[in-house]
Design a protein around this motif. Structure first.
Motif, PDB file in Angstrom:
ATOM      1  N   VAL A  76       0.837  -1.201   0.000  1.00  0.00           N
ATOM      2  CA  VAL A  76       0.000   0.000   0.000  1.00  0.00           C
ATOM      3  C   VAL A  76       0.869   1.247   0.000  1.00  0.00           C
ATOM      4  N   ILE A  90      -4.106   6.536   1.728  1.00  0.00           N
ATOM      5  CA  ILE A  90      -3.314   5.421   2.235  1.00  0.00           C
ATOM      6  C   ILE A  90      -3.857   4.957   3.582  1.00  0.00           C
ATOM      7  N   TYR A  99      -4.683   6.931  -3.778  1.00  0.00           N
ATOM      8  CA  TYR A  99      -3.402   6.518  -3.211  1.00  0.00           C
ATOM      9  C   TYR A  99      -2.385   7.665  -3.190  1.00  0.00           C
ATOM     10  N   SER A 145      -6.906   2.917   2.954  1.00  0.00           N
ATOM     11  CA  SER A 145      -6.540   1.618   2.399  1.00  0.00           C
ATOM     12  C   SER A 145      -6.014   0.697   3.492  1.00  0.00           C
ATOM     13  N   ASP A 174       2.160   1.980  -3.427  1.00  0.00           N
ATOM     14  CA  ASP A 174       1.184   2.595  -4.323  1.00  0.00           C
ATOM     15  C   ASP A 174       1.136   4.110  -4.124  1.00  0.00           C
ATOM     16  N   HIS A 175       1.367   4.573  -2.910  1.00  0.00           N
ATOM     17  CA  HIS A 175       1.412   6.016  -2.646  1.00  0.00           C
ATOM     18  C   HIS A 175       2.556   6.652  -3.435  1.00  0.00           C
TER      19      HIS A 175
END
Length: 203
Positions: free
Chosen positions: A79, A141, A135, A144, A82-83
């Motif tokens: 995760v 984030i 994201y 998520s 992805d940011h």
């Protein structure tokens, strides 16, 4: 890697994209129930995950999350990555991320008859709340990570993981920049060796 990375690493090939996005919801030999192009996307997703899990940079980086989430550290690292991907101007030049994510939702939406039940239940929320674009934001984030906690056994609170993310964001970003070019090279070579050549393939 997480959803945005798997979408990005599908090289805008629709069936490859679908397989890459649904792979975590397809178990065992069920993958053979899909058309060939989607099967290739499922296989690509699994190759990406294996490369990611075994990479020395990530073995070290996921330890940042271990005190907060134990064995789930790799999922929370995905995760975080992805940011950094969402903010990566090489991947998404200024202003291009929303266009890409809308293309993803529209494209996979045309294959809903192939969605596993669990992904079919998630897809409307992903599209309506624009998870992939979100994201880029720290609050995205955090949300998520909250979703990971809801789906995980033995976890009750995302705050320790998000606090670890914020406290170590520079170290995590450095890990992303060391790892992602190697992942892109791996996937490009995988694409050339295992999948049909396409004008959308990176050089």
């Amino acid at each position: 890697m997480n959803l945005l990375a798997h979408a990005y690493l599908s090289f805008r090939q629709p069936e490859l994209l679908v397989g890459n996005m649904i792979s975590d919801f397809v178990k065992g030999r069920k993958r053979f129930d899909f058309p060939d192009g989607i099967q290739k996307g499922i296989a690509l997703h699994r190759a990406i995950d294996s490369f990611t899990d075994e990479h020395l940079v990530n073995i070290e980086a996921k330890r940042i999350f271990k005190p907060a989430v134990g064995l789930y550290g790799a999922a929370f690292l995905d995760v975080a990555y992805d940011h950094f991907l969402a903010a990566d101007n090489l991947a998404f030049p200024a202003g291009s991320l929303p266009d890409f994510t809308q293309w993803v939702y529209k494209t996979i939406g045309g294959y809903q008859h192939h969605f596993p039940e669990s992904f079919a239940g998630m897809y409307p929320y992903m599209r309506e709340q624009d998870w992939l674009s979100n994201y880029q934001f720290r609050w995205g984030i955090e949300k998520s990570m909250q979703g990971l906690v809801r789906r995980a056994r033995y976890l009750e609170d995302a705050k320790p993981a998000f606090d670890a993310f914020e406290a170590n964001i520079e170290q995590l970003q450095n890990a992303y920049h060391r790892f992602f070019p190697e992942l892109l090279l791996f996937v490009t070579n995988y694409y050339r060796n295992h999948l049909i050549s396409s004008p959308g393939m990176p050089s």
